[in-house]
Write an enzyme that holds these catalytic residues in place. Structure first.
Site, PDB file in Angstrom:
ATOM      1  N   HIS A   1       0.815  -1.226   0.000  1.00  0.00           N
ATOM      2  CA  HIS A   1       0.000   0.000   0.000  1.00  0.00           C
ATOM      3  C   HIS A   1       0.851   1.279   0.000  1.00  0.00           C
ATOM      4  O   HIS A   1       0.310   2.369  -0.217  1.00  0.00           O
ATOM      5  CB  HIS A   1      -0.924   0.042   1.226  1.00  0.00           C
ATOM      6  CG  HIS A   1      -1.981  -1.021   1.231  1.00  0.00           C
ATOM      7  ND1 HIS A   1      -2.834  -1.217   0.166  1.00  0.00           N
ATOM      8  CD2 HIS A   1      -2.322  -1.958   2.168  1.00  0.00           C
ATOM      9  CE1 HIS A   1      -3.656  -2.224   0.454  1.00  0.00           C
ATOM     10  NE2 HIS A   1      -3.362  -2.698   1.650  1.00  0.00           N
TER      11      HIS A   1
ATOM     12  N   HIS B   1      -6.153  -7.346  -0.512  1.00  0.00           N
ATOM     13  CA  HIS B   1      -6.281  -5.909  -0.776  1.00  0.00           C
ATOM     14  C   HIS B   1      -5.509  -5.541  -2.034  1.00  0.00           C
ATOM     15  O   HIS B   1      -4.458  -6.138  -2.319  1.00  0.00           O
ATOM     16  CB  HIS B   1      -5.744  -5.108   0.409  1.00  0.00           C
ATOM     17  CG  HIS B   1      -6.411  -5.434   1.710  1.00  0.00           C
ATOM     18  ND1 HIS B   1      -5.898  -6.355   2.599  1.00  0.00           N
ATOM     19  CD2 HIS B   1      -7.574  -4.977   2.243  1.00  0.00           C
ATOM     20  CE1 HIS B   1      -6.710  -6.445   3.655  1.00  0.00           C
ATOM     21  NE2 HIS B   1      -7.738  -5.625   3.456  1.00  0.00           N
TER      22      HIS B   1
ATOM     23  N   ASP C   1      -4.390 -12.967   3.200  1.00  0.00           N
ATOM     24  CA  ASP C   1      -5.644 -12.520   3.816  1.00  0.00           C
ATOM     25  C   ASP C   1      -6.873 -12.747   2.932  1.00  0.00           C
ATOM     26  O   ASP C   1      -7.986 -12.381   3.323  1.00  0.00           O
ATOM     27  CB  ASP C   1      -5.557 -11.058   4.266  1.00  0.00           C
ATOM     28  CG  ASP C   1      -4.847 -10.160   3.275  1.00  0.00           C
ATOM     29  OD1 ASP C   1      -4.560 -10.614   2.151  1.00  0.00           O
ATOM     30  OD2 ASP C   1      -4.593  -8.987   3.625  1.00  0.00           O
TER      31      ASP C   1
ATOM     32  N   ASP D   1      -2.534 -10.776  -2.396  1.00  0.00           N
ATOM     33  CA  ASP D   1      -3.123 -10.251  -1.153  1.00  0.00           C
ATOM     34  C   ASP D   1      -4.581  -9.862  -1.422  1.00  0.00           C
ATOM     35  O   ASP D   1      -4.930  -9.474  -2.538  1.00  0.00           O
ATOM     36  CB  ASP D   1      -2.326  -9.020  -0.712  1.00  0.00           C
ATOM     37  CG  ASP D   1      -2.696  -8.520   0.677  1.00  0.00           C
ATOM     38  OD1 ASP D   1      -1.959  -8.824   1.622  1.00  0.00           O
ATOM     39  OD2 ASP D   1      -3.721  -7.815   0.796  1.00  0.00           O
TER      40      ASP D   1
END
Ligand SMILES: [Zn+2]
Length: 308
Positions: free
Chosen positions: A125, A164, A245, A162
């Protein structure tokens, strides 16, 4: 030939505070899983601190200096509601990035087939000028840019599974046709980027998946969208943003993957690396917040790397 495992005790000392999901226990769980006898052949190396020149390929120098200066002597310093610094965060961030740099160097030098970086804080991120979403420096982007700048690789790919979207990696890569970024992620979900219409200069492939999507949707997206694009791109090195995740047990999202999906996607990416990149592959830990699911998923991922 072998698989390298990079980590460092400092990565356990970055403490974003009580009840934060990105806890040191995550890395402890991964390292405990990798202590099992079947992982004895891993060649374990201490992650060095990344040099400022390496970090500065992915981030502005001003940002790097401000972030390191914000590390508190005691207590905590918040960057945003999710992203918190503790006294050891600077060293942890430098070693998390340095792990990927060192792994890239070792794999390009032919010291190993591939490598896994068991590090935190995660990175995907972190944007060129901003830390966010538990991430300080963009470890995988720093490694990819090292491969290109120092080792002269013409095309470097990052695949991010991931749950996200890796907005930071995409932001750094989107205007550079020598870099490639592909992501599977839940949508809608933090950070809100990653729609299929975000294609960069033809070098970005986003595969958003709706909540409750599982193995079939994930494997279909990878097989139909990402693997063919990788074959067209012909990466000279493959890097993985390995967040776990999207596992069905994860508390932060609602995808329904299990360990077998992580084994599958790892084997597919090994095959891409073998076909185009002489097998050169470096993976680095991103998210994963159910400790048991994280440990089991990282174990099958590293097991697949060792079997490459
Ligand atoms: Zn994540």
């Amino acid at each position: 030939m072998t698989t390298l495992l990079y980590t460092h005790p400092a990565c356990l000392e970055h403490d974003p505070g009580p009840h934060h999901p990105e806890s040191p226990e995550r890395l402890r769980a991964v390292l405990a899983a990798l202590d099992a006898p079947e992982f004895a052949p891993l060649e374990r190396r201490e992650a060095p601190e990344a040099a400022l020149d390496d970090i500065a390929r992915a981030h502005s120098r001003g940002f790097v200096e401000r972030l390191l200066a914000a590390v508190p002597v005691a207590g905590h310093a918040s960057i945003d509601a999710d992203t918190v610094l503790s006294p050891q965060s600077g060293e942890a961030a430098l070693r998390a990035a340095g792990a990927v740099v060192a792994a890239v160097d070792a794999v390009v030098a032919g010291q190993a087939d591939n490598a896994f970086c068991a590090v935190r804080p995660p990175g995907h991120h972190a944007e060129p000028g901003r830390a966010m979403g538990f991430c300080l420096f963009n470890n995988v982007a720093i490694g990819a840019l090292r491969a290109r700048a120092v080792h002269g690789l013409a095309r470097v790919a990052v695949i991010d599974f991931d749950v996200h979207h890796g907005n930071g990696t995409q932001a750094r890569f989107a205007d550079d046709p020598s870099l490639f970024y592909a992501s599977t992620h839940q949508s809608p979900l933090y950070p809100g980027t990653g729609s299929a219409s975000e294609t960069g200069v033809g070098n970005i492939v986003n595969v958003p998946l709706p909540p409750m999507a599982g193995s079939a949707e994930f494997r279909q997206g990878v097989s139909r969208e990402i693997l063919p694009a990788l074959d067209r791109f012909r990466p000279e090195m493959v890097l993985i943003s390995a967040g776990f995740d999207a596992h069905k047990r994860d508390p932060l999202a609602q995808l329904m993957l299990d360990e077998s999906d992580y084994a599958w996607v790892t084997e597919e990416l090994i095959e891409i690396a073998r076909r185009h990149a002489r097998g050169r592959l470096v993976s680095t830990l991103e998210g994963g917040y159910d400790l048991a699911a994280l440990a089991a998923s990282a174990a099958v991922h590293v097991g697949a790397l060792m079997a490459a």
